[in-house]
Each structure stands twice: as structure tokens, then as C-alpha cells.
Design a protein around this motif. Structure first.
Motif, mmCIF file in Angstrom:
data_model
loop_
_atom_site.group_PDB
_atom_site.id
_atom_site.type_symbol
_atom_site.label_atom_id
_atom_site.label_comp_id
_atom_site.label_asym_id
_atom_site.label_seq_id
_atom_site.Cartn_x
_atom_site.Cartn_y
_atom_site.Cartn_z
ATOM 1 N N ASN A 68 0.786 -1.228 0.000
ATOM 2 C CA ASN A 68 0.000 0.000 0.000
ATOM 3 C C ASN A 68 0.815 1.273 0.000
ATOM 4 O O ASN A 68 0.297 2.341 -0.335
ATOM 5 C CB ASN A 68 -0.943 0.019 1.213
ATOM 6 N N GLN A 86 3.453 -0.687 6.122
ATOM 7 C CA GLN A 86 2.577 -0.051 5.150
ATOM 8 C C GLN A 86 1.365 0.548 5.861
ATOM 9 O O GLN A 86 1.006 0.139 6.965
ATOM 10 C CB GLN A 86 2.138 -1.013 4.059
ATOM 11 N N GLU A 88 -2.504 1.373 6.641
ATOM 12 C CA GLU A 88 -3.809 0.729 6.597
ATOM 13 C C GLU A 88 -4.850 1.700 7.144
ATOM 14 O O GLU A 88 -4.586 2.457 8.086
ATOM 15 C CB GLU A 88 -3.822 -0.560 7.428
ATOM 16 N N VAL A 95 -5.242 6.929 8.778
ATOM 17 C CA VAL A 95 -4.460 5.772 8.347
ATOM 18 C C VAL A 95 -3.219 5.681 9.229
ATOM 19 O O VAL A 95 -2.576 6.688 9.508
ATOM 20 C CB VAL A 95 -4.050 5.852 6.861
ATOM 21 N N ASP A 98 1.615 0.055 9.978
ATOM 22 C CA ASP A 98 1.828 -1.137 10.793
ATOM 23 C C ASP A 98 2.808 -2.071 10.108
ATOM 24 O O ASP A 98 3.133 -1.905 8.922
ATOM 25 C CB ASP A 98 0.501 -1.853 11.038
ATOM 26 N N ARG A 111 -0.397 -9.793 8.970
ATOM 27 C CA ARG A 111 -0.310 -8.542 9.721
ATOM 28 C C ARG A 111 0.290 -8.822 11.095
ATOM 29 O O ARG A 111 -0.150 -9.741 11.804
ATOM 30 C CB ARG A 111 -1.689 -7.911 9.868
ATOM 31 N N ARG A 114 -1.178 -3.702 15.017
ATOM 32 C CA ARG A 114 -2.394 -2.967 14.683
ATOM 33 C C ARG A 114 -2.353 -1.580 15.315
ATOM 34 O O ARG A 114 -2.164 -1.463 16.526
ATOM 35 C CB ARG A 114 -3.645 -3.711 15.142
ATOM 36 N N SER A 115 -2.502 -0.560 14.466
ATOM 37 C CA SER A 115 -2.535 0.846 14.905
ATOM 38 C C SER A 115 -1.313 1.210 15.742
ATOM 39 O O SER A 115 -1.399 2.000 16.678
ATOM 40 C CB SER A 115 -3.816 1.140 15.686
#
Length: 204
Positions: A68, A86, A88, A95, A98, A111, A114-115
Motif C-alpha cells: 500500500n 505499510q 492501513e 491511516v 503497521d 499482519r 495494529r494501529s
């Protein structure tokens, strides 16, 4: 894709062309065994940004997976996968960056965080941890991420006076070379211990 291969004058290097296969490439990085180079490319603008690998002898690129955003990445020590950052989408307005792991053989994407707002990962030679840059608004710090538990441990603190950039492990995994920005002084390359202590400044 170019890499330096022979030094000339101090601070300069000659280069040679390795692959002439892409419209735009970024962040080339050679595999741990030295046989393969991975890079990000848009394939002459015909396809979205993706991770590619190419044998350094034949230089026939293979598209591994779509990504991304263009960020630096790192090979796992066994050469079977790559850890990258990248962006997310978190919600309609935000956005975050992560960490993800991409398998070279299959292109499968896992993945990892997260965040967490992490960029520029570099895998420790042991393969157990990653050093990365973590952002909070306009501030940044260096952290390590345990690849087993995904626990994040800061190496330094967020500060309005000091910002941190890309960090890379030494071959032995005992030290880190890192980019540091100090308000009123500018950028410096510094050497840190594995736990984040300043060992010395490498630039004036």
C-alpha cells in the motif's frame, strides 16, 4: 536498481546497473545470502506498487505481493520472508502504519501489529525482534518489537526536541546505527547500544 561496487574518491562510489526492468524502483535490499535483491516497483506504471524479488545473476523479477505504501523493509535472517511497514485505513479519517510479514515463496501477507504507527523496520540478526520508528503526531522514537509476542518496547522517549529516523542493526546485533534529528542542530548519524544508549556520534 543500482548498488555501489567500487570506491573511488573518498565519499564517492562507482555503480553498475543490476536490473533494467522497472519504470520506478525503491528501497532495494539484498537477501542475507547475497543471491537475491528485493525492491518495490510499479512495473512501468502498469500495475499497483508491489514487492518484487530478482536473482542477482539473471535479474528476472518476480512479483511477490501488492503493497500500500513505499517504506523501507527488511529480510528475515533465513531469507524466506520480508518484514515491511505499510499504511492501513483505521477509520474514515485516519491511516496508521503497521508491520506486516510477506512470505517470498507464496506471497502470503501476515499482519503483525495494529494501529502501532511503525515504519522502517529492521530485523535483528537473531530473527526474534525488529527495530522500528514509532510516530505520535509530529514526534518519533525508536522501539523494538518482539516477533513472538508483538510487545513493543521503547528504546528512547518521545520528545519535541529530538526526532528519530531509520535505524539498522550491526551484523552482530549488539549495536544500532540510527538517524537522529535535534532541534536547532540538524541531522546526525549516531551509534546506539542494543538497549538504546548513545555510544557515540558518527557525524559532526
Amino acid at each position: 536498481v543500482h548498488i555501489p561496487y567500487k570506491g573511488s574518491a573518498p565519499g564517492l562510489a562507482d555503480t553498475k546497473r543490476l536490473c533494467d526492468v522497472a519504470f520506478s524502483t525503491s528501497f532495494p535490499r539484498v537477501s542475507p545470502d547475497g543471491s537475491t535483491v528485493a525492491f518495490l516497483s510499479t512495473d512501468e506504471g502498469r500495475k499497483p506498487l508491489a514487492l518484487y524479488v530478482a536473482d542477482l545473476q539473471a535479474c528476472e523479477p518476480r512479483r511477490i505481493a501488492r503493497v500500500n505504501s513505499a517504506h523501507a523493509f527488511s529480510w528475515m535472517p533465513d531469507g524466506r520472508s520480508i518484514v515491511l511497514s505499510q499504511f492501513e485505513l483505521v477509520d474514515n479519517a485516519r491511516v496508521f502504519a503497521d508491520l506486516f510479514r510477506i512470505e517470498i515463496a507464496s506471497g502470503a501477507v501476515t499482519r503483525l501489529t495494529r494501529s502501532a504507527r511503525l515504519t522502517s523496520p529492521d530485523v535483528h540478526p537473531s530473527g526474534r525482534t525488529v527495530v522500528a520508528v514509532q510516530y505520535e503526531h509530529h514526534r518519533s522514537r525508536l522501539v523494538t518489537v518482539d516477533l513472538g509476542t508483538m510487545n513493543i518496547s521503547p528504546l528512547n522517549q518521545f520528545s519535541s526536541e529530538t526526532a528519530w529516523g531509520v535505524a539498522r542493526w550491526s551484523p552482530e546485533g549488539t549495536e544500532l546505527a540510527a538517524l537522529r534529528f535535534t532541534r536547532g542542530a540538524g541531522y546526525d548519524l549516531v551509534l546506539l547500544s542494543a538497549d538504546g544508549r548513545l555510544l557515540r556520534e558518527l557525524t559532526d
